[in-house]
Structure formats: structure tokens, C-alpha cells
Write an enzyme that holds these catalytic residues in place. Structure first.
Site, PDB file in Angstrom:
ATOM      1  N   HIS A 340     -21.961  -5.647  25.945  1.00  0.00           N
ATOM      2  CA  HIS A 340     -21.224  -6.909  26.033  1.00  0.00           C
ATOM      3  C   HIS A 340     -20.699  -7.411  24.703  1.00  0.00           C
ATOM      4  O   HIS A 340     -20.151  -8.519  24.644  1.00  0.00           O
ATOM      5  CB  HIS A 340     -22.099  -8.010  26.628  1.00  0.00           C
ATOM      6  N   LYS A 520     -16.631 -23.013  25.611  1.00  0.00           N
ATOM      7  CA  LYS A 520     -17.340 -21.753  25.413  1.00  0.00           C
ATOM      8  C   LYS A 520     -18.298 -21.964  24.240  1.00  0.00           C
ATOM      9  O   LYS A 520     -18.217 -22.980  23.554  1.00  0.00           O
ATOM     10  CB  LYS A 520     -16.366 -20.610  25.101  1.00  0.00           C
ATOM     11  N   ARG A 521     -19.198 -20.995  24.001  1.00  0.00           N
ATOM     12  CA  ARG A 521     -20.045 -21.118  22.820  1.00  0.00           C
ATOM     13  C   ARG A 521     -19.191 -21.299  21.565  1.00  0.00           C
ATOM     14  O   ARG A 521     -18.054 -20.797  21.503  1.00  0.00           O
ATOM     15  CB  ARG A 521     -20.945 -19.871  22.689  1.00  0.00           C
ATOM     16  N   LYS A 526     -14.416 -17.043  18.109  1.00  0.00           N
ATOM     17  CA  LYS A 526     -13.715 -17.705  19.215  1.00  0.00           C
ATOM     18  C   LYS A 526     -12.697 -18.726  18.694  1.00  0.00           C
ATOM     19  O   LYS A 526     -11.845 -19.206  19.419  1.00  0.00           O
ATOM     20  CB  LYS A 526     -14.714 -18.380  20.150  1.00  0.00           C
ATOM     21  N   THR A 628     -14.942 -14.605  30.627  1.00  0.00           N
ATOM     22  CA  THR A 628     -14.940 -14.792  32.083  1.00  0.00           C
ATOM     23  C   THR A 628     -14.424 -16.194  32.398  1.00  0.00           C
ATOM     24  O   THR A 628     -13.843 -16.417  33.458  1.00  0.00           O
ATOM     25  CB  THR A 628     -16.351 -14.614  32.682  1.00  0.00           C
ATOM     26  N   LYS A 632     -11.681 -17.846  35.314  1.00  0.00           N
ATOM     27  CA  LYS A 632     -11.908 -19.050  36.125  1.00  0.00           C
ATOM     28  C   LYS A 632     -10.732 -20.022  35.969  1.00  0.00           C
ATOM     29  O   LYS A 632     -10.275 -20.624  36.939  1.00  0.00           O
ATOM     30  CB  LYS A 632     -13.216 -19.731  35.707  1.00  0.00           C
TER      31      LYS A 632
HETATM   32  C1  26V Z   1     -27.142 -11.465  22.159  1.00  0.00           C
HETATM   33  C2  26V Z   1     -28.300 -11.787  21.557  1.00  0.00           C
HETATM   34  C3  26V Z   1     -28.685 -11.097  20.319  1.00  0.00           C
HETATM   35  C4  26V Z   1     -30.158 -11.120  20.136  1.00  0.00           C
HETATM   36  C5  26V Z   1     -30.715 -12.507  20.266  1.00  0.00           C
HETATM   37  C6  26V Z   1     -30.397 -13.144  21.573  1.00  0.00           C
HETATM   38  C7  26V Z   1     -29.108 -12.761  22.137  1.00  0.00           C
HETATM   39  C8  26V Z   1     -28.706 -13.378  23.298  1.00  0.00           C
HETATM   40  C9  26V Z   1     -27.532 -13.035  23.890  1.00  0.00           C
HETATM   41  C10 26V Z   1     -26.747 -12.088  23.318  1.00  0.00           C
HETATM   42  C11 26V Z   1     -25.543 -11.726  24.065  1.00  0.00           C
HETATM   43  C12 26V Z   1     -24.294 -11.648  23.320  1.00  0.00           C
HETATM   44  C13 26V Z   1     -23.348 -10.882  24.122  1.00  0.00           C
HETATM   45  C14 26V Z   1     -22.546 -11.699  25.091  1.00  0.00           C
HETATM   46  O1  26V Z   1     -22.915 -12.718  25.623  1.00  0.00           O
HETATM   47  N1  26V Z   1     -21.388 -11.189  25.349  1.00  0.00           N
HETATM   48  C15 26V Z   1     -20.439 -11.814  26.236  1.00  0.00           C
HETATM   49  O2  26V Z   1     -20.539 -11.153  27.485  1.00  0.00           O
HETATM   50  C16 26V Z   1     -19.623 -11.695  28.429  1.00  0.00           C
HETATM   51  C17 26V Z   1     -19.896 -11.006  29.737  1.00  0.00           C
HETATM   52  O3  26V Z   1     -19.597  -9.654  29.654  1.00  0.00           O
HETATM   53  C18 26V Z   1     -18.203 -11.477  27.946  1.00  0.00           C
HETATM   54  O4  26V Z   1     -17.329 -12.047  28.876  1.00  0.00           O
HETATM   55  C19 26V Z   1     -18.007 -12.116  26.578  1.00  0.00           C
HETATM   56  O5  26V Z   1     -16.734 -11.795  26.085  1.00  0.00           O
HETATM   57  C20 26V Z   1     -19.057 -11.612  25.622  1.00  0.00           C
HETATM   58  O6  26V Z   1     -18.993 -12.316  24.404  1.00  0.00           O
END
Ligand code: 26V
Length: 783
Positions: A340, A520-521, A526, A628, A632
Site C-alpha cells: 500500500h 485525508k491524513r 499529500k 480511495t 468516493k
Molecule cells: C503504515 C504504518 C507503518 C508502521 C507503523 C504503523 C503504520 C500504520 C499504517 C501504515 C499504512 C500506510 C500505508 C497506507 O495506508 N497506504 C494507503 O493505502 C490506501 C489503500 O490502498 C491507498 O488508497 C493510499 O493511497 C495509501 O496511502
């Protein structure tokens, strides 16, 4: 329905109608709805068992489900009955729905995607389980105090949760640390119970119901009675508290991987419990473990559950007695991995020392897996263990049958960047599955006005066959349809404006303005700072020529910053500071308003998206894996202003380039530009509007009491500017003025908005799940 609610109020909640609070009513309704899921739930389980069908297991650290009551009511088609029953009981349907706290068990896109996918798997009748963690505290609640983000604990479980069933009998002992004897006998030094809590997930029409199983950590030893008797009360409860810590709180940082021990414990805790549960269920029905890949597909939602791979190999070898090669082959045939993000700072890796201390047997298994892979692929130069780190992306890749990206562009970038070598060795392994969103929550239920209009024209077939929205296109020639479409949007905007004007100090939102939304975050990639910089430049231009016929705009922002992400928090502060100045400016405030709405979550998204005219999807090309929210917005008839990034590319292809405001550099151009020394300074020099906006930030125009406050942001944009805000500014400005012109032509705008709705059907999560079923899981649906 009225009887069912009344019965639950009396006998489950223990209240009379006269004494019941809003929460009591909401609990009673929720239990009544949950009852109606039960039969389909049992039937789904039975069908799966009888068919000997393959089951899909979606392992995810995050399930950002939000509220569940309305979702249940809508999918069971019980809206009218519930609202009538509540009216007869003297209760307001909308109030009851809004009383439910969001289950915020996720950070953002990745967690929300997992929730949409669960719902789609139920809609399609795919036998599936979601596995995750039952966090006591979800993502923090965001307050804005003096313009700054303040984090407060989130407490959704302080009130009873209506949707779950505790399963004390389904529990596994999960060990950590300790030592390994004779190479394979692991004796953990400590352990906790993982106890299951099940939530039913009903699909459209309630025909199929899957299970979301979340694990809660419980102590293996309740408390130390000897110490308690000695009066050492706190110490007596210490080990209990420590055990529970594992499922206490969701990690709120989705940007930087920090290698925290508790995070690794959480990952192993839920992965190990899930794998054991999967094997137990398999063995209750089938006898030959070599059939596992035929009967089970496990999806790893990012690398967070990557340790499930070595754990599966360990169980197959050390406990089931298979030899290593066979165990590895079975595991590889069963596991798949979704990537992701390509942001290097988010790619998980663990220090070997920490890893080996916590999971000594797994570290040895990882080495064997790595060696086996290297032996089979002698030209490989990289390895899972590297510079004292265990790299979870590499591990996931070599343990997976299929590896997928989440948009066409992102998947290609995976092949050419982080996984270039592994892709060369396994050219068939990487596949694309562009993300999708569930139309039940993200159109039918969040936007009643629009969904009712669509129902009047097309019926309801589109709800689980979203490409039927194409059939709206002929209706665009009917002025009555376009009027009704515009009226729905305006009414949504009016509702939102009323609410915001009541709750946001200093804001005067007018539904006649263009609602320009970025939610968004908060991340540098972003580029909320690009948006606020353009806002400043626009404000300055309006002040220069107040009568130049500007298109009135409301700039809306919402989103959380990771608590430790200082720059992101400064961006929030700047947005609030700009809002304060701009909203108070009598010269411009009929034409421009700015608001930062606190505590962005799923429920707030459901309010904002139906009321948006313009969707801001402005990430630096190559950085947003998919997005995503972008889908929406398009579905709900907002036009996008965006870069060629993530799924924006595919949205534009489908809705038509003329209905999408494109700007900015492509991924290749981004890389080239970054290589130019002083790229930012050059861009600032070339654009006087940008220079002037930056000067206002730098000189304290928005922080008169502390003029240097935002200098860091200005210096970053005109200095290193890794995310190329300065270089994309001029083209963004140009595109925004094009938006102004387009919005001024109301009839044409509505047409383009409606085309966005009509052509966004492909972005249904039902389509995405069909893709996973066909290309990755090889599983059948049973409806
Ligand atoms: C990463 C990490 C790193 C370690 C610590 C905790 C933590 C928690 C969450 C994440 C996830 C980051 C990746 C993420 O959220 N990607 C997003 O995924 C969406 C669904 O596929 C996508 O639409 C977004 O573009 C993408 O940023």
C-alpha cells in the site's frame, strides 16, 4: 420491529421506555438489527462448510469500519420499518444513528479499504473472515486548540459495543521471547491469551454474512494473589496490565516505521492467533495439510501481518511434523501480499536484535526461507536480512503466491522500484488490483438525496452492480434530471453549511459557494500546504481586485497528523491561522472562506463527500499509492482537481479528461525536477504569486503575535521542497482558475458532475473483490 426494539430495551438493556436514554434506544435498535443477521450468518457458515469451499482470510492490523447501525439497517433493507418503529416509540431515527461512536480501528485508507472489502465479500457471497485487533482505544480524537492539533484518547469501548460476540472459548496462547532448544523447540519466556470477539458483516440484501474476528489480549495469569495479600495492589495487577497492553491502542503513525517492540508484539499477537484459528478450522474439515492452498487463501494487508508466513511454516514443521520444504511450499501457495505504499520511511523493517529476542524461532525460519530462495535464485543480490534489519516487504514478497499493488500506476512503480529485482526473478507474481469503495455506504446511505434520484431513474440494480450507473448518461439530456441532480447537491451543501456555521467559530459558509474539499491524513506528500498556499495567493489576488468577478469558494480541510509528525502539525496550524485571517477579512469574506474541521473520521467523511463540488487529489506524482477518497468524491458528483497519481489516472480515464482538472508533473518529471539544484528557488523566482504568498507566511501575516511561527514551512517550500510544492504551484493555480471558470457555468458544471457519477461505477469494491477472487484467491462465491 417495534416489538423487537421494545423487547431488547426491556430484557437486554433492562430499561423502561420512560427511563431509557438515547444510548439505550440505540443499543436496543442495534440488538434488534443484529438479531436479523443471525440466521443468514449461520446459513453462510453452513453453506461454506457443506460446499467444501475455499475460504478467504483477510489479515489486517486495521479495520476502519466507522458506525455499523445504519450500515446494517441499509443492507438488510429495514430503513422504513426502523424509522417507523422509532417514530411510534417517540424516537428520532437520525439521532439514534448519530449516537453511535465510530469504531476508529484504523489510520486511514488502508483500514477503510479493509472495511469496504469485508462488506463486498459479504455482498458477493465469498466465504471470508477478517482478522484483526480489538483495540481498546482506536485512532486518537483530534481537538484543535488555538489552531493546533491536540490528541485525546479515543474511548469507543467505554460503552458497551452492540455488534460483537465475545468468544471466550476461542482463545490461543501466544508466546514471546524465551529460547530455542535443539534448533526447533521454542519455549517462550512469556505469553498472553488472544481471545476472539466476532462481529457479523452483512452484505447487500442481508443474503450473506461473514465474520470480522478481532483479537483481544488477556493475561494468562489473572493477578498475583500473594502480592495482593501483602498489600502490594498495583504490583499484584502488573502482569495483567502488561498483557492487556498488547491490544490497548492503535499505533497512530502511518508515515514512519519506528521499530517499536510493542508494535511487533501486536503484529505477532494477531497474526499467530489468526493462523492458529485458520489451521484449526481447516483441520476440522479436511485431513491433509497439503490441501491448504486449495482450501485457504490468506491476504496480508500490507506487511503488518507478514510474520504470519514464518508462523505458518513454524506450525507446519514444528507442530504438524511436515518437512521444511513442504511446509514452505504450502505456505507460499496460501499467502498473498498487498503493498500500500512505496514511501521508504513507511516500509517496515525490524532490528535483528529486537526480532531475535522476541521471536527467536521465527528469525531462524526466516533465514531458512531466505536461503532456500537464494539457492533457487542464484542471481539474487538482495536478502531479507540486511544491515542488521529484517525487511518485511522482501519477506512478504518471497512468501507470497501473488503480490499486488492498489492502482495501475502504483503496481508499475512497484515493479520498477522497490521490488525491481524480485519482479525480475518472479515476473508473474506482481498483479494489479485497483482499489474500490462500497457503494452501499459511499453512495446509497451517505447521500440519500442522490441515491433516491438515481433510484427514481434506474431502480436499485446499481447498488450491487455499480456499472449500471452508466445508464444515467441518457438522462443527462433531460433538464429535469440535471435540475434534480443540482438540487440534491445544493441541499447537501445547505445541510453541511448549517452544521458548520453552528459549530465552527468565525465561519460563514454559504451553499452558493463552491465547496472545495481536501480530507485525508495530513502528509507532506499529500500536499495540504500546496492547497493552503494557493488559498493565500487567491486571497491576495482577491484583495487586489475585489470586483474582478471571482467565483466564491469555501476551502474545507480535515485530517489528522501523526502525533510525532511536527511538520504536518505545523501545516494544520497554518491552515487554521489562515482561516482566522481570511474569514475575518470584510473585503473578501463573501468570496473566500476557509475551515479546518476537527476530528476527521468515517462519519465526517460521510457528511462532507456528498456536499463537495471539488475534490482535491493533489499528491506529488508517484507518492499516493491509490487513494480511495478520490473515488468516493467522483461517485458523489464532485469534480477532481488532481495530479497523475495513484487511481487519479484511472478516474480521469473513465470520467473523461474534460471532466477532470489535471495539473502538475508526472512521476518521471518529478524525478527529473528533483535532480535540478535549487529547483524550488527557481520556481519561486518564476512565479510572483507564489513568492508573495510565501512572503506572507514567512513574514508573520498569519501569526502577528509570533511572526516567525510559520517560517519553517515557507523555508521548506522555497528550500529543499522534496515534494515539489513550489514546482507544481503555477500549474495548480492555472488549473484552479480553470475550475473557477467552469463552476461559474452552473448548468455545465452539473452535467460534468453527473458524468462523474455515471462513469465511476468501476470503482466499486465489488469489482475489486471480483478481481482478487479471479486473479489472486482462486475462490468461488456461493450466492
Ligand atoms: C503504515 C504504518 C507503518 C508502521 C507503523 C504503523 C503504520 C500504520 C499504517 C501504515 C499504512 C500506510 C500505508 C497506507 O495506508 N497506504 C494507503 O493505502 C490506501 C489503500 O490502498 C491507498 O488508497 C493510499 O493511497 C495509501 O496511502
Amino acid at each position: 420491529m417495534k416489538d423487537a426494539i421494545g423487547r431488547h430495551l426491556s430484557y437486554s438493556i433492562g430499561k423502561t421506555p420512560g427511563a431509557a436514554t438515547l444510548r439505550d434506544w440505540r443499543m436496543a435498535v442495534s440488538l434488534a438489527i443484529r438479531d436479523r443477521m443471525a440466521d443468514a450468518w449461520f446459513a453462510s457458515t453452513r453453506r461454506t462448510y457443506e460446499a467444501g469451499a475455499k475460504r478467504v482470510y483477510y489479515l489486517s492490523m486495521e479495520f476502519l469500519v466507522g458506525r455499523l447501525l445504519e450500515d446494517g439497517i441499509v443492507n438488510l433493507r429495514l430503513e422504513e420499518r426502523v424509522s417507523e418503529a422509532l417514530a411510534e416509540l417517540g424516537q428520532d431515527y437520525a439521532e439514534v444513528i448519530a449516537d453511535e461512536p465510530d469504531a476508529a480501528l484504523g489510520n486511514g485508507g488502508l483500514g477503510r479499504l479493509a472495511a469496504c472489502y469485508l462488506e463486498s465479500m459479504s455482498t458477493l457471497g465469498c466465504p471470508a473472515y477478517g482478522y484483526g485487533i480489538r483495540y481498546e482505544h482506536g485512532l486518537f480524537r483530534q481537538q484543535i486548540v488555538d489552531g493546533r492539533q491536540v490528541e485525546r484518547p479515543e474511548t469507543w469501548l467505554q460503552q458497551p459495543h452492540a455488534w460483537e460476540f465475545e468468544r471466550p472459548e476461542s482463545r490461543y496462547e501466544i508466546g514471546f521471547g524465551g529460547s530455542v532448544r535443539d534448533g526447533t523447540v521454542w519455549t517462550p519466556g512469556e505469553s498472553v491469551w488472544a481471545e476472539a470477539f466476532d462481529t457479523p458483516v452483512a452484505g447487500w440484501n442481508g443474503r450473506w454474512v461473514n465474520t470480522l474476528r478481532l483479537w483481544s489480549a488477556k493475561p494468562t495469569e489473572p493477578f498475583d494473589l500473594d502480592r495482593f495479600n501483602r498489600g502490594e495492589y498495583a504490583a499484584a495487577a502488573e502482569s495483567e496490565a502488561l498483557a492487556r497492553t498488547i491490544s490497548r491502542v492503535l499505533y497512530p503513525d502511518d508515515t514512519t516505521e519506528q521499530g517499536k517492540e510493542l508494535r511487533l508484539k501486536q503484529e505477532y499477537f494477531f497474526s499467530a492467533a489468526s493462523i492458529r484459528d485458520i489451521l484449526r478450522r481447516f483441520e476440522s474439515q479436511f485431513s491433509d495439510l497439503r490441501q491448504l492452498p486449495e482450501k485457504v487463501a490468506i491476504q496480508l494487508n500490507d506487511t503488518h501481518p507478514a510474520i504470519a508466513g514464518p508462523e505458518l511454516v513454524r506450525l507446519l514443521c514444528d507442530e504438524k511434523g511436515l518437512d521444511f520444504d513442504e511446509a514452505l511450499q504450502i505456505a507460499q501457495g496460501t499467502l498473498n501480499y498487498t503493498n500500500h505504499t512505496l514511501l521508504p520511511e513507511a516500509l517496515e523493517h525490524w532490528p535483528e536484535g529486537l526480532f531475535g529476542r522476541l521471536l527467536p524461532r521465527h528469525l531462524a525460519i526466516i533465514d531458512r526461507i531466505d536461503h532456500a530462495h537464494a539457492k533457487a535464485n542464484p542471481s539474487r543480490t538482495s536478502s531479507v536480512r540486511d544491515h542488521g534489519q529484517v525487511k518485511m516487504g522482501e519477506l512478504s514478497f518471497i512468501m507470497a503466491n501473488r503480490v499486488n499493488g492498489v492502482s495501475a500506476l502504483h503496481t508499475e512503480l512497484m515493479k520498477s522500484t522497490v521490488f525491481a529485482e524480485l519482479h525480475r526473478l518472479h515476473p508473474e507474481r506482481i498483479v494489479n488490483q485497483t482499489n474500490g469503495v462500497t457503494p452501499r455506504r459511499w453512495l446509497l446511505s451517505c447521500n440519500r438525496r442522490l441515491s433516491t434520484l438515481i433510484e427514481e431513474r434506474l431502480g436499485l440494480g446499481w447498488v450491487d452492480d455499480l456499472e449500471q450507473l452508466h445508464d444515467l448518461e441518457p438522462h443527462l439530456d433531460d433538464p429535469a434530471f440535471l435540475d434534480a441532480y443540482a438540487a440534491a447537491k445544493t441541499a447537501n451543501k445547505a445541510d453541511l453549511a448549517d452544521w458548520m456555521n453552528r459549530t465552527q467559530e468565525g465561519l460563514t459558509a454559504d451553499p452558493a459557494m463552491m465547496f472545495d474539499v481536501q480530507i485525508k491524513r495530513i502528509h507532506e506528500y499529500k500536499r495540504q500546504h500546496l492547497n493552503i498556499l494557493e488559498t493565500i495567493a487567491l486571497w491576495q489576488a482577491m484583495r487586489d481586485a475585489p470586483n474582478a468577478g471571482w467565483t466564491p469558494r469555501l476551502k474545507l480541510f480535515a485530517g489528522k497528523a501523526a502525533p510525532g509528525y511536527v511538520f504536518a502539525k505545523e501545516i494544520i496550524h497554518l491552515i487554521n491561522a489562515v482561516a482566522k485571517v481570511v474569514n475575518a477579512d470584510k473585503i473578501t469574506n463573501k468570496m473566500l472562506q476557509v475551515a479546518f474541521l476537527p476530528n476527521y473520521n468515517v462519519s465526517l467523511a460521510e457528511k462532507l463527500i456528498p456536499a463537495a463540488d471539488l475534490s482535491e487529489q493533489i499528491s506529488t506524482a508517484g507518492k499516493e499509492a491509490s487513494g480511495t477518497g478520490n473515488m468516493k468524491f467522483a461517485l458523489n458528483g464532485a469534480l477532481t482537481i488532481g495530479t497523475l497519481d495513484g487511481a487519479n489516472v484511472e478516474i480521469r480515464d473513465r470520467v473523461g479528461a474534460e471532466n477532470f482538472f489535471l495539473f502538475g508533473m508526472t512521476t518521471d518529471e518529478v524525478d527529473q525536477r528533483r535532480a535540478i539544484p535549487d529547483h524550488a528557488a527557481k520556481a519561486v523566482e518564476a512565479d510572483s504569486r507564489l513568492a508573495r504568498a510565501l512572503a506572507a507566511v514567512r513574514d508573520g501575516r498569519f501569526s502577528p503575535e509570533d511572526p516567525g511561527l510559520f517560517r519553517g514551512i515557507a523555508d521548506n517550500i522555497s528550500g529543499p521542497d522534496y515534494f515539489l510544492v513550489a514546482s507544481d504551484f503555477s500549474d495548480y493555480w492555472r488549473a484552479q482558475r480553470e475550475v473557477d471558470g467552469a463552476f461559474a457555468n452552473a448548468g455545465d458544471w452539473t452535467r460534468r458532475a453527473a458524468l462523474n457519477t455515471a462513469r465511476s461505477g468501476w470503482f466499486s469494491s465489488d469489482r475489486a473483490i471480483r478481481g482478487y477472487l479471479d486473479d489472486i484467491w482462486g475462490a468461488e462465491t456461493l450466492l
